[in-house]
Design a protein around this motif. Structure first.
Motif, PDB file in Angstrom:
ATOM      1  N   ARG A 238       0.934  -1.450  -0.078  1.00  0.00           N
ATOM      2  CA  ARG A 238      -0.152  -0.094   0.174  1.00  0.00           C
ATOM      3  C   ARG A 238       0.914   1.177   0.156  1.00  0.00           C
ATOM      4  N   ASP A 239       1.878   1.427   1.055  1.00  0.00           N
ATOM      5  CA  ASP A 239       2.592   2.475   0.921  1.00  0.00           C
ATOM      6  C   ASP A 239       3.423   2.716  -0.187  1.00  0.00           C
ATOM      7  N   HIS A 240       4.018   1.541  -0.842  1.00  0.00           N
ATOM      8  CA  HIS A 240       4.947   1.458  -1.955  1.00  0.00           C
ATOM      9  C   HIS A 240       4.252   2.082  -3.025  1.00  0.00           C
ATOM     10  N   LEU A 241       2.920   1.745  -3.167  1.00  0.00           N
ATOM     11  CA  LEU A 241       2.018   2.101  -4.337  1.00  0.00           C
ATOM     12  C   LEU A 241       2.001   3.667  -4.337  1.00  0.00           C
ATOM     13  N   ARG A 242       1.551   4.215  -3.050  1.00  0.00           N
ATOM     14  CA  ARG A 242       1.623   5.585  -2.767  1.00  0.00           C
ATOM     15  C   ARG A 242       2.859   6.511  -2.989  1.00  0.00           C
TER      16      ARG A 242
END
Length: 292
Positions: A238-242
């Motif tokens: 999730r954070d890597h996509l953001r």
């Protein structure tokens, strides 16, 4: 009726891998451990322990050890006391659930000792069917005979890769031809997740060359490093996509897998508190839909 001390000793030997370690755990002499195992084998009429470094169990030995651990857990529920030190609850769970949401549920039961068997979600129920575990987190809806199945929710995966990987292998588009040339990540030989996704979205029937990465976090790291593309658990990326460190291969192509909690009816009363925790955490962490 079996001698409980003998069963407890067998479980300790198989759990620790040696007669010496079992003796230390049970606070008895090594001679006493050997004597109990010998008497139990004589009563059963077959070997129960394969002597070696470490010791392992025969099929009969493993089943008796599981019986001993389940009896100890049942006794703890009947008497409302803590389980005996040898009581362990063996559960089959897929690696991605273990890495994301299962442990908080288990942590709510500090008086329990857990023995977790990690297997693909499509195969974890086989452990329950064989009687090797008391419960399983699985993608199979239909429970084995003598077991119950409870819907937990859907676990979401996203096909992801690094921007550099996309530029190197998929710069002219995410097409079936390009995907067959792009390295793919696979958890192990049982893992059909990427292949199933390819068939659903691109009708690809051939398997691209792949890296075997048998680690949930390693899977994410390999994608970040540009080694390949793969379906990663949404909570872990999730954070890597953001941040843009990872990107979806194609938009709006999430892949959701329904998960179920299956358990032996014989252990229903003993497993009730843990099942409540599993269902509550799953309700918060998994996608909840009525059309599972």
């Amino acid at each position: 009726m079996f001698d409980y001390d003998q069963l407890e000793t067998l479980a300790a030997v198989l759990r620790t891998g040696s007669f010496e370690a079992a003796a230390a755990q049970l606070h008895v002499t090594q001679s006493a451990v050997s004597q109990r195992i010998r008497h139990l084998e004589e009563r059963i009429g077959s070997p129960l322990v394969l002597r070696g470094q470490p010791c392992s169990g025969t099929e009969a030995g493993m089943r008796l050890a599981r019986h001993a651990e389940e009896v100890a857990l049942l006794e703890s529920r009947v008497s409302d006391t803590l389980p005996r030190p040898s009581a362990r609850l063996r559960i089959a769970v897929n690696a991605d659930s273990l890495a994301t949401w299962v442990l908080p549920a288990l942590a709510e039961h500090p008086s329990h000792y857990f023995d977790l068997v990690v297997d693909d979600q499509d195969h974890s129920a086989e452990w329950l069917k064989r009687g090797d575990v008391s419960a399983a987190v699985t993608s199979v809806a239909r429970p084995p005979k003598g077991c119950d199945s409870v819907k937990l929710g859907k676990f979401r995966y996203i096909a992801t890769a690094s921007p550099n990987f996309m530029s190197r292998y998929l710069s002219t588009g995410v097409t079936p031809v390009n995907l067959l040339q792009a390295p793919m990540l696979v958890f192990n030989m049982k893992d059909d997740l990427q292949y199933t996704w390819l068939k659903e979205y691109f009708q690809v029937i051939h398997r691209p060359k792949s890296h075997l990465i048998p680690s949930t976090q390693g899977f994410v790291d390999a994608a970040l490093l540009g080694m390949g593309w793969g379906l990663n658990p949404e909570p872990l990326v999730r954070d890597h996509l953001r941040s843009g460190a990872l990107v979806p291969l194609i938009p709006d192509a999430e892949y959701d897998i329904p998960l179920f909690w299956q358990s032996s009816r014989l252990m229903a009363r003993a497993l009730t508190p843990l099942e409540r925790s599993i269902r509550r955490v799953a309700r918060d962490e998994l996608i909840q839909q009525d059309n599972m």
